[in-house]
Design a protein around this motif. Structure first.
Motif, short mmCIF file in Angstrom:
data_model
loop_
_atom_site.label_atom_id
_atom_site.label_comp_id
_atom_site.label_asym_id
_atom_site.label_seq_id
_atom_site.Cartn_x
_atom_site.Cartn_y
_atom_site.Cartn_z
N ASN A 1 0.85 -1.38 -0.22
CA ASN A 1 0.05 -0.12 -0.11
C ASN A 1 1.00 1.21 0.05
O ASN A 1 0.47 2.48 -0.54
CB ASN A 1 -1.02 0.02 1.20
N VAL A 2 2.03 1.01 0.66
CA VAL A 2 2.86 2.40 0.58
C VAL A 2 3.30 2.65 -0.69
O VAL A 2 3.39 4.15 -0.93
CB VAL A 2 3.78 2.53 1.73
N TRP A 3 3.71 1.69 -1.36
CA TRP A 3 4.07 2.22 -2.71
C TRP A 3 2.88 2.24 -3.77
O TRP A 3 2.90 2.99 -4.58
CB TRP A 3 4.80 0.78 -3.23
N GLU B 1 -2.10 12.23 3.64
CA GLU B 1 -3.22 12.27 4.51
C GLU B 1 -3.75 11.19 5.20
O GLU B 1 -4.14 11.31 6.46
CB GLU B 1 -4.45 12.83 3.71
N MET B 2 -3.57 9.96 4.50
CA MET B 2 -4.07 8.70 5.11
C MET B 2 -3.06 8.01 5.79
O MET B 2 -1.97 7.89 5.22
CB MET B 2 -4.86 8.03 3.96
N GLY C 1 -6.55 -0.93 4.93
CA GLY C 1 -7.89 -1.53 4.91
C GLY C 1 -8.53 -1.18 3.83
O GLY C 1 -9.76 -1.86 3.52
N ALA C 2 -8.25 0.01 2.85
CA ALA C 2 -9.04 0.02 1.65
C ALA C 2 -8.60 -1.01 0.45
O ALA C 2 -9.53 -1.59 -0.15
CB ALA C 2 -8.23 1.29 1.09
N MET C 3 -7.40 -1.53 0.57
CA MET C 3 -7.29 -2.46 -0.29
C MET C 3 -7.96 -4.03 0.27
O MET C 3 -8.04 -4.81 -0.67
CB MET C 3 -5.41 -2.73 -0.34
N LYS C 4 -7.83 -4.28 1.29
CA LYS C 4 -8.54 -5.25 1.93
C LYS C 4 -9.97 -5.13 1.53
O LYS C 4 -10.59 -6.38 1.01
CB LYS C 4 -8.42 -5.51 3.34
N SER D 1 -13.77 3.81 -2.59
CA SER D 1 -13.16 4.77 -2.18
C SER D 1 -14.30 5.82 -1.85
O SER D 1 -14.14 6.47 -0.62
CB SER D 1 -12.42 5.54 -3.47
N ARG D 2 -15.52 5.69 -2.49
CA ARG D 2 -16.42 6.60 -1.79
C ARG D 2 -17.22 6.21 -0.52
O ARG D 2 -17.55 6.88 0.17
CB ARG D 2 -18.02 6.62 -3.01
N GLN D 3 -17.33 4.98 -0.60
CA GLN D 3 -18.05 4.43 0.57
C GLN D 3 -16.98 4.41 1.96
O GLN D 3 -17.58 4.82 2.97
CB GLN D 3 -18.13 2.86 0.44
N LEU D 4 -15.85 4.37 1.64
CA LEU D 4 -14.80 4.82 2.78
C LEU D 4 -14.45 6.13 3.04
O LEU D 4 -13.97 6.46 4.01
CB LEU D 4 -13.67 3.87 2.65
N LYS D 5 -15.02 6.91 2.22
CA LYS D 5 -14.82 8.32 2.10
C LYS D 5 -13.30 8.64 2.37
O LYS D 5 -12.69 9.29 3.18
CB LYS D 5 -15.72 8.99 3.46
N LEU D 6 -12.47 8.24 1.42
CA LEU D 6 -11.08 8.05 1.51
C LEU D 6 -10.62 9.64 0.83
O LEU D 6 -11.48 10.22 0.06
CB LEU D 6 -10.41 7.17 0.37
N ASP D 7 -9.72 10.22 1.50
CA ASP D 7 -9.42 11.57 1.04
C ASP D 7 -8.77 11.56 -0.45
O ASP D 7 -8.84 12.44 -1.13
CB ASP D 7 -8.09 11.87 2.03
N SER D 8 -8.40 10.39 -0.95
CA SER D 8 -8.10 10.46 -2.29
C SER D 8 -8.45 9.05 -2.77
O SER D 8 -8.36 7.78 -2.12
CB SER D 8 -6.73 10.59 -2.64
N PRO D 9 -9.01 8.71 -3.96
CA PRO D 9 -9.34 7.59 -4.43
C PRO D 9 -8.45 6.63 -4.56
O PRO D 9 -7.17 6.90 -4.93
CB PRO D 9 -9.98 7.97 -5.78
#
Length: 484
Positions: free
Chosen positions: A95-97, A103-104, A111-114, A152-160
């Motif tokens: 995920n870091v790469w 921001e996140m 968690g978004a990847m999972k 991305s929308r459901q988790l309200k991520l700062d960026s998609p």
């Protein structure tokens, strides 16, 4: 079997599509025989393994000290349902790469990847038509990207979730399919890319210039016998004894000279800062000085470097200034540079003026983070990049298609790993061993997360126990991707 498009799958469950085939010399396939092949997904299972790193790795301004592996098992049958197989795929969720963010938090992007993995599993599992793995991946990619946008929308991520991250999350599912397909026919997955097992030529995927050509024209049927190991010197890794604040004393090397002797290294990859010219030049000079002293003791007079800025250079002028300074400081070290990887920002469209023509006249300049599809590859080529880094973590299907385009364009090729342990290293090494032109293999997990290689070392000693600077890739001939 009728055909569907990527778009039509989103609205209906139809038939599987597309396929690759090959010409090695050119040959005609029997359409009927190819259409009688294919596997049908019956079940998908996935889970996670978590490991702490032995020592942290720094790249692109971030320090990483842990990894989560996504492991996927695919149960599939042949078209008639009379035979069944299990395929396996594994890949680090880097995920870091693949999803960098200021921001996140690490946990948020992981968690978004999972959450996306849940969606990809459901989408892939719902695909019930018999098809080749390349067809499945090609058909479903649009659905994967749509799922990423929804998450991305459901988790309200700062960026998609970016496309690169979606590819990484999908890659072990794709690998499990390729593994199952090879096992279904009792051959290496790399022997399933000809017209006998696929329906369409490469023009179906890559355009008319590939008409009459198939993937096996661009993929070796047998792996290279041995390949050099590229060792990584991360941005916080000790080069000399004086760099160590406190020794780990865990039985593994800790300085570069120790690693050179331990593994018999002839290829060294150096992570650079990209924001501090003095530091970057000094880093390569120090690596070269330590390597020269050590290699002289070993009687070795030829070795290589690759340089990775992880997109941190502000512009190509920084890179050109770096190369000029480095050549002045260490002419022999400069000559040892084999290629330079992703010096500037990954978003090429947003950085269109930052071209690499002048730098690429000096050394091959390859894209890595930028490479997510054929469009990005051709844009990079127009911008002066002369090579590309293939990665198993971007999906086997995509990596092979991009390998074909790169060879057609006569571009420099390398294969990078994502600090891949275990099955994911076997997959990455096999990709490198079967793509013409790729000269070496990265295997960073042995440095940073050796705990994840436990058990694999005994089963594949030629890949996990290195003493002469090479990996024994000639053993990668088992059915499927060869890990299990």
């Amino acid at each position: 079997m009728s055909s569907i498009t990527r778009r039509s799958f989103l609205g209906s469950a139809s038939t599987a599509v597309l396929a690759l085939a090959s010409c090695r010399p050119r040959r005609e396939a029997s359409p009927a025989s190819a259409r009688e092949k294919g596997i049908r997904i019956t079940n998908l299972f996935f889970g996670y393994e978590d490991y702490l790193y032995r020592t942290p790795i720094k790249f692109g301004g971030s320090v990483v000290d842990r990894v989560t592996l996504l492991n996927v098992t695919c149960e599939a049958t042949d078209r008639s349902g009379s035979r069944s197989v299990k395929g396996f795929g594994s890949m680090p969720l880097g995920n870091v790469w693949s999803f960098p963010s200021r921001e996140m938090s690490y946990d948020t992007t992981l968690g978004a990847m999972k959450a996306l993995a849940d969606r990809i599993a459901a989408i892939t599992g719902a695909f019930k038509e018999p098809a080749h793995p390349v067809d499945v991946n090609w058909t479903l990619e649009s659905a994967y990207l749509e799922a990423a946008a929804e998450v991305s929308r459901q988790l309200k991520l700062d960026s998609p979730i970016p496309k690169l991250c979606t590819l990484v999350t999908a890659s072990p599912f794709d690998a499990a399919l390729h593994d199952a397909y090879g096992k279904m026919y009792g051959v290496s997955s790399f022997q399933t890319y000809g017209p006998e097992l696929m329906e369409h030529d490469l023009s179906h995927y890559l355009g008319p210039e590939f008409r009459g050509e198939y993937l096996d024209r661009y993929v070796l049927q047998e792996p290279k016998h041995r390949m050099p190991l590229y060792h990584l010197v991360g941005a916080v890794d000790p080069i000399e004894e004086t760099d160590i604040k406190k020794r780990l004393n865990d039985g593994l090397p800790e300085t570069l000279p120790e690693w050179i002797g331990y593994n018999g290294l002839t290829h060294i990859k150096i992570k650079l800062n990209g924001e501090d010219l003095d530091w970057d030049v000094d880093r390569v000079v120090r690596v070269d000085r330590a390597a020269e002293t050590t290699q002289a003791k070993r009687g070795v007079d030829r070795w290589f470097y690759s340089l990775d800025f992880n997109e941190k250079c502000r512009d190509v002028g920084y890179l050109l200034g770096f190369l000029t300074r480095l050549k002045e400081k260490t002419p022999r070290g400069f000559e040892r540079i084999q290629y330079i990887e992703q010096p500037t920002k990954r978003d090429l469209k947003a950085d269109r003026a930052n071209v690499m023509h002048e730098a690429a006249k000096i050394k091959p300049v390859v894209i890595d983070e930028s490479l997510v599809d054929q469009e990005s590859l051709m844009l990079a080529r127009d911008m002066g990049y002369t090579g590309a880094a293939l990665k198993a973590c971007k999906c086997q299907s995509q990596a092979l298609l991009m390998a074909a385009v790169c060879q057609k364009q006569r571009m420099f090729l390398c294969v990078q790993d994502l600090t891949c342990p275990g099955a994911s290293l076997i997959h990455s090494a096999s990709l490198a061993a079967h793509v013409p032109g790729v000269a070496a293999i990265e295997a960073n997990a042995r440095q940073y997360v050796p705990a994840a290689n436990k058990g694999w070392e005994e089963r594949f000693p030629g890949l996990f126990r290195i003493s002469d600077g090479t990996l024994a890739t000639g053993i990668l001939t088992r059915p499927g991707l060869g890990a299990v």
